[in-house]
Scaffold this active site. Structure first.
Site, PDB file in Angstrom:
ATOM      1  N   ASP A   8       1.094  -1.148  -0.056  1.00 10.59           N
ATOM      2  CA  ASP A   8       0.199  -0.096  -0.051  1.00 10.59           C
ATOM      3  C   ASP A   8       0.908   1.340  -0.032  1.00 10.59           C
ATOM      4  OD1 ASP A   8       0.985   0.410   2.692  1.00 10.59           O
ATOM      5  OD2 ASP A   8      -0.974   0.404   3.367  1.00 10.59           O
ATOM      6  N   CYS A  65       3.388  -2.860   3.926  1.00  9.41           N
ATOM      7  CA  CYS A  65       2.352  -1.779   4.371  1.00  9.41           C
ATOM      8  C   CYS A  65       3.231  -0.844   5.318  1.00  9.41           C
ATOM      9  CB  CYS A  65       1.051  -2.224   4.838  1.00  9.41           C
ATOM     10  SG  CYS A  65       1.250  -3.163   6.553  1.00  9.41           S
ATOM     11  N   THR A  67       3.311  -0.975   8.640  1.00  3.43           N
ATOM     12  CA  THR A  67       3.740  -1.596   9.855  1.00  3.43           C
ATOM     13  C   THR A  67       4.253  -3.183   9.401  1.00  3.43           C
ATOM     14  OG1 THR A  67       1.460  -2.402  10.419  1.00  3.43           O
ATOM     15  CG2 THR A  67       2.513  -0.269  11.378  1.00  3.43           C
ATOM     16  N   HIS A  98      10.797 -22.994  10.128  1.00  2.00           N
ATOM     17  CA  HIS A  98       9.961 -23.514  11.069  1.00  2.00           C
ATOM     18  C   HIS A  98       8.326 -23.663  10.858  1.00  2.00           C
ATOM     19  CE1 HIS A  98      13.128 -23.951  14.494  1.00  2.00           C
ATOM     20  NE2 HIS A  98      13.349 -24.358  13.458  1.00  2.00           N
ATOM     21  N   HIS A 133       8.426 -29.955  12.256  1.00  2.00           N
ATOM     22  CA  HIS A 133       7.590 -28.900  12.114  1.00  2.00           C
ATOM     23  C   HIS A 133       6.395 -29.436  10.998  1.00  2.00           C
ATOM     24  CE1 HIS A 133      10.614 -26.648  13.941  1.00  2.00           C
ATOM     25  NE2 HIS A 133      11.585 -27.285  13.215  1.00  2.00           N
TER      26      HIS A 133
HETATM   27  C1  RB5 Z   1      -1.889   3.045   6.272  1.00  2.00           C
HETATM   28  O1  RB5 Z   1      -1.719   4.342   6.706  1.00  2.00           O
HETATM   29  C2  RB5 Z   1      -1.371   2.211   7.434  1.00  2.00           C
HETATM   30  O2  RB5 Z   1      -2.498   1.822   8.286  1.00  2.00           O
HETATM   31  C3  RB5 Z   1      -1.156   0.733   6.855  1.00  2.00           C
HETATM   32  O3  RB5 Z   1       0.063   0.712   5.806  1.00  2.00           O
HETATM   33  C4  RB5 Z   1      -0.572  -0.407   7.466  1.00  2.00           C
HETATM   34  O4  RB5 Z   1       0.325  -0.001   8.482  1.00  2.00           O
HETATM   35  C5  RB5 Z   1      -1.743  -1.054   8.283  1.00  2.00           C
HETATM   36  O5  RB5 Z   1      -1.215  -2.265   9.084  1.00  2.00           O
END
Ligand code: RB5
Length: 148
Positions: A8, A65, A67, A98, A133
């Site tokens: 994203d 994304c 995070t 694993h 595993h």
């Molecule tokens: C987008 O702003 C953010 O929420 C997305 O990239 C991500 O971090 C969600 O988990």
């Protein structure tokens, strides 16, 4: 090996860098977007990459994304997907060894591009260890298949 990749707006630069990096190392990369840096909903991309794995057209996937967490949550809703959000080398390696993870999720706002390239390398070059595993992975699949 064919690798599906997607992001994203939180992972656009990382995704493009990883894609180029893997191509330069001889991997075939299927880019599921986004193709311009604009705001999108990460589950829409997560499902595209996940389905490239489950339909057999790609062996592994990488999602980026902000995070790595939202992408992993969404991808893990697709039957047959084991997506792992990682930001360190040990996790990126051992989730292949694993957990037989088939998608690596990275946080473009958590790690730099240099680390992302190294984690991508580790992920795509490490094979599932099998052995003890296998039955643990089967238990994950059993949970997935459990009816109501
Ligand atoms: C987008 O702003 C953010 O929420 C997305 O990239 C991500 O971090 C969600 O988990």
């Amino acid at each position: 090996m064919k690798i599906a990749i997607g992001c994203d707006h939180g992972g656009f630069k990382h995704k493009n860098a990883i894609s180029e990096h893997l191509k330069n190392r001889g991997f075939e990369v299927v880019d599921c977007g986004i193709y311009e840096d604009k705001s999108v909903d990460y589950p829409d991309i997560a499902v595209k990459v996940a389905e490239k794995i489950t339909d057999g057209s790609c062996k592994l996937g990488i999602l980026v994304c902000g995070t790595g967490i939202g992408m992993s949550m969404a991808a893990n809703k697709v039957k047959g997907i084991r997506a792992a959000a990682c930001s360190d080398h040990f996790s990126a390696k051992y989730t292949r060894l694993h957990n037989d993870a088939n998608i690596l999720c990275l946080g473009g706002r958590v790690i730099g591009i240099g680390t992302a390239l190294e984690l991508a390398d580790l992920f795509v070059n490490t094979k599932f260890e099998g052995g003890r595993h296998v039955k643990r992975i089967q238990k994950i699949t059993d949970i997935e298949n459990k009816k109501g």
